[in-house]
Enzyme design. Structure first.
Site, PDB file in Angstrom:
ATOM      1  N   ASP A   7       0.863  -1.186   0.000  1.00  0.00           N
ATOM      2  CA  ASP A   7       0.000   0.000   0.000  1.00  0.00           C
ATOM      3  C   ASP A   7       0.898   1.234   0.000  1.00  0.00           C
ATOM      4  OD1 ASP A   7      -1.749   2.081   0.563  1.00  0.00           O
ATOM      5  OD2 ASP A   7      -2.956   0.900   1.973  1.00  0.00           O
ATOM      6  N   HIS A   8       0.848   1.991  -1.094  1.00  0.00           N
ATOM      7  CA  HIS A   8       1.740   3.142  -1.225  1.00  0.00           C
ATOM      8  C   HIS A   8       1.381   4.266  -0.259  1.00  0.00           C
ATOM      9  CE1 HIS A   8       5.071   4.922  -3.197  1.00  0.00           C
ATOM     10  NE2 HIS A   8       4.903   4.324  -4.362  1.00  0.00           N
TER      11      HIS A   8
END
Length: 489
Positions: free
Chosen positions: A459-460
């Protein structure tokens, strides 16, 4: 509704589950049941469980049929209080000769205060929606109930013909045993063994006291070869054709519709989870090829010394993963958005390591709780245990819904890599591809090595590429130099 009628509603199943599919009834209208007696098998998106009854009395009505999806809080079964006339005519019929009345109230016997307190606690938990009625399988010290007449099967693939009462040889409630009335009965364990092997208990003559069917009797019946029968189709995989659409022509393709399969159970949960993951998580992916030759050689050497006590490769990789997550804790978090729009990244003190397991019911992700404190050997034992209970459909909601990071070994399917979808609400997943021979440069020379591919989806929102690459490189280095890595862990 009469005060003599008790309606048991489908209880809170825990972990945010709001519905369950009714697989099979374990009782029929007219049956006498006791507190804690299993009355139905239900399948949730997490597991298959038996639902015990919080009430004793006569079954008056079953609210649902096998294959039907029921909502939590809706009526499941109506039970007439023992000794009342509110039940069906079948309930008032005299019991067969030699049968055991499982209800201490209808037998005219006293019920101990401890048993009444346990039953009341059970009912209170059910009303409060604690979920303990399913996860705990009833109240402590309760009686596993008995049946006074043959069970009716629903036609489900999970049903087994049982026409004998369950044992009351060691009653938990004082004073409930009726001397001289014990008939041919079986324990829940023996009943399950017979059901799992498709053995009809009607055809077994018990070798125990008073014709009691023992485990050895079922084992003997299992060992007898049976005439070949038509192969049964698993309920989980059999397509369910809608009668109204059978043979109908699809307007878009022009082809006839052969079947419509309802999306439910595990498949429904997977669909919802993956859709939410893809719609909410801005994921990115990094990958690297890894020389696993040293790890394979180390394991082979350990196997020579302890052939039956050597951890599998996945357990060693899991150990490297937990060490890597300690070094890069951002990947062991959860991203939360509050109702007011504020956002937080929630960190955890420990690591619950999930791993993807393929079952007949679909893909599930059991998790090893507190995996960061376990050795590779302990991780291996827990992975094997959780895989077994997950495939049997007996994993609890806690075992299937408490992970903080997922390890996915898709190499067992013969593929090298995968653009994995993160297991929401986690923020990262590590995939391991198959290990195959590949040309590799070692000390400036070309050699054939055992190579695998690691793929990390993350998850950026919680971290940038530097953190993700650092974690992936840490695990890769540990696989390439396992001895040095384990020495530092």
């Amino acid at each position: 509704m009469s005060s003599d009628m008790q309606v048991f509603k489908l209880p809170d199943l825990g972990e945010g589950l709001t519905e369950a599919e009714l697989v099979n009834w374990l009782v029929a209208v007219g049956d006498e049941i006791v507190v804690d007696q299993p009355i139905a098998e239900v399948e949730t998106a997490k597991s298959m469980v038996e639902v015990p009854s919080p009430y004793a009395g006569t079954v008056a009505e079953l609210h649902g049929e096998a294959g039907q999806t029921l909502d939590v809080g809706k009526p499941l079964i109506s039970i007439a209080r023992a000794g009342s006339s509110a039940g069906s005519p079948a309930a008032a019929a005299p019991a067969p000769a030699g049968s055991v009345d499982p209800s201490p109230v209808s037998s005219g016997l006293d019920v101990s205060p401890a048993a009444e307190a346990a039953a009341e606690t059970y009912r209170t938990e059910e009303k409060a929606g604690s979920g303990n009625v399913l996860i705990g399988y009833g109240t402590p010290g309760g009686v596993t109930g008995g049946r006074t007449r043959p069970r009716k099967t629903s036609g489900s693939a999970f049903a087994a013909p049982v026409a004998v009462a369950e044992p009351v040889t060691e009653p938990a409630v004082a004073g409930t045993r009726i001397p001289g009335k014990l008939s041919a009965v079986i324990s829940p364990l023996v009943r399950k063994m017979a059901r799992d092997h498709g053995v009809s208990l009607d055809a077994i003559e018990g070798s125990g006291a008073s014709g009691l069917i023992m485990r050895r009797d079922v084992e003997a019946a299992i060992s007898v070869p049976e005439a070949p029968a038509a192969p049964a189709v698993s309920r989980a995989s059999a397509p369910v054709a809608a009668s109204a659409d059978a043979g109908a022509v699809d307007s878009r393709t022009g082809l006839a519709v052969s079947a419509r399969t309802p999306v439910r159970g595990v498949r429904k949960a997977v669909a919802a989870n993956m859709t939410r993951s893809r719609s909410e998580i801005p994921e990115a992916t990094v990958w690297v090829d890894v020389d696993a030759t040293a790890l394979l050689e180390m394991r082979a050497e350990l196997k020579k010394r302890a052939p039956h006590d050597t951890p599998g490769l996945l357990a060693f990789i899991a150990r490297f993963v937990t060490a890597g997550l300690k070094k890069y804790p951002a990947l062991n978090t959860r991203f939360e958005t509050a109702s007011d729009g504020s956002q937080e990244i929630v960190g955890f003190e420990g690591i619950n390591l999930g791993f993807a397991a393929q079952t007949d019911r679909g893909l599930v992700v059991p998790s090893v709780r507190n995996a960061h404190v376990l050795s590779a050997r302990e991780l291996d034992a827990e992975i094997r245990r959780l895989t077994a209970v997950a495939r049997d459909g007996k994993a609890t909601p806690t075992e299937l819904g408490s992970g903080t990071f997922t390890l996915n070994n898709y190499g067992v399917f013969g593929v090298d890599g995968s653009a994995a979808i993160i297991n929401y609400p986690e923020v990262a997943m590590l995939g391991v591809g198959r290990i195959i021979d590949k040309p590799w440069v070692v000390n400036g020379e070309l050699a054939v090595r055992k190579v695998t591919e690691l793929t990390l989806a993350f998850d950026h929102r919680v971290c940038d590429g530097e953190t993700a690459a650092g974690f992936l490189r840490y695990v890769a280095d540990a696989i390439e130099n396992p001895g040095g890595a384990l020495a530092d862990m």
